[in-house]
Design an enzyme around this catalytic site. Sequence first.
Site, mmCIF file in Angstrom:
data_model
loop_
_atom_site.group_PDB
_atom_site.id
_atom_site.type_symbol
_atom_site.label_atom_id
_atom_site.label_comp_id
_atom_site.label_asym_id
_atom_site.label_seq_id
_atom_site.Cartn_x
_atom_site.Cartn_y
_atom_site.Cartn_z
ATOM 1 N N ARG A 223 76.095 11.506 67.085
ATOM 2 C CA ARG A 223 76.648 12.610 67.846
ATOM 3 C C ARG A 223 77.259 12.085 69.146
ATOM 4 N NH1 ARG A 223 77.115 15.689 63.948
ATOM 5 N NH2 ARG A 223 77.435 17.485 65.311
ATOM 6 N N HIS A 275 85.541 10.466 63.462
ATOM 7 C CA HIS A 275 84.385 11.163 62.877
ATOM 8 C C HIS A 275 84.451 11.132 61.353
ATOM 9 C CE1 HIS A 275 81.159 14.236 64.207
ATOM 10 N NE2 HIS A 275 80.782 13.623 63.102
#
Length: 311
Positions: A223, A275
């Site tokens: 994250r 990502h």
Amino acid sequence: MKVLVHINDAERWQEALATRLPEAEIFTSAAPADKRREADYLAAWKPPATLLREPVALKGIVNLGAGVDALLNNPGLPANVPIVKLRDAGMAQPIGDYVRYGLLHFQRDFDRYRRQQHARQWREHAPLDKADWPVGVLGLGAIGARVAAMIAADGFPVHGWSRSPKTLPGIHCHHGDAGLEALLGRVKSLVLLLPDTPATRHIIDAEALARLPEGASLINPGRGTLIDEAALLAALGNSAAEGRLRGALLDAFPEEPLPAASPLWSHPRVWVTPHMAGPTPLEAALDQVAEALRAFESGEPLDAVDPTAGY
């Protein structure tokens, strides 16, 4: 059972879920508002607050990903509705491969060879053996534990960390504040696979980075909120001089897409990926979603998300 689906390519998910749950009525968020309000269950990835508020008698939510921070922080999230999330669904293998790439990138000096290429320098570096390259993995959930095992099988000594004590074969497990401090002081590469919670935000700050050995590297397929970006940039140094931290391979950021003005884009010791470390394999995810929805409907015990803990 009526299931409302919200995700990119929702029609494909709708069709595939219908084959697994022929007893259910499955529709997407493109359905009329009256139909959306009838939903018993919501299977979604980052739904808008307006959609979360629509169903009048929602019994459960299936989060179509491993990270639940966006859902838990959504102002439209209804209170007291149980949530389950994907707890691997095939994501651990590609994330493990991403981490393996990052480890070899630094352990075999590919970062240094790339800079030498630009400078037209021919210089060989004697590589350290994998056995002399300890790796830290922060986060030992379903994905973190699997990734730690993959790295250990490759021959790297692996130190894992979690909030509470864990025992994993082949992994040196640490926990709590003292365990984190001990781990940081002995690893050459640090891998971040923690969830986004109030307790983990900026867990990698200036103090944590200072505890890492000189020349350590950072790999973050987890994250974006785990890292204090200003502290990271300070630890990396600048284009003229290598800082305390050798380099960082980053896949997640607090704001995505990463803003064009971010200094991370152009930093010579940062590698940015969009990502992509852990794409969700559709078939495995659908099996898990169908299983969760049947468990909701039958009243079976669920491995539900703890909103207080954040995962």
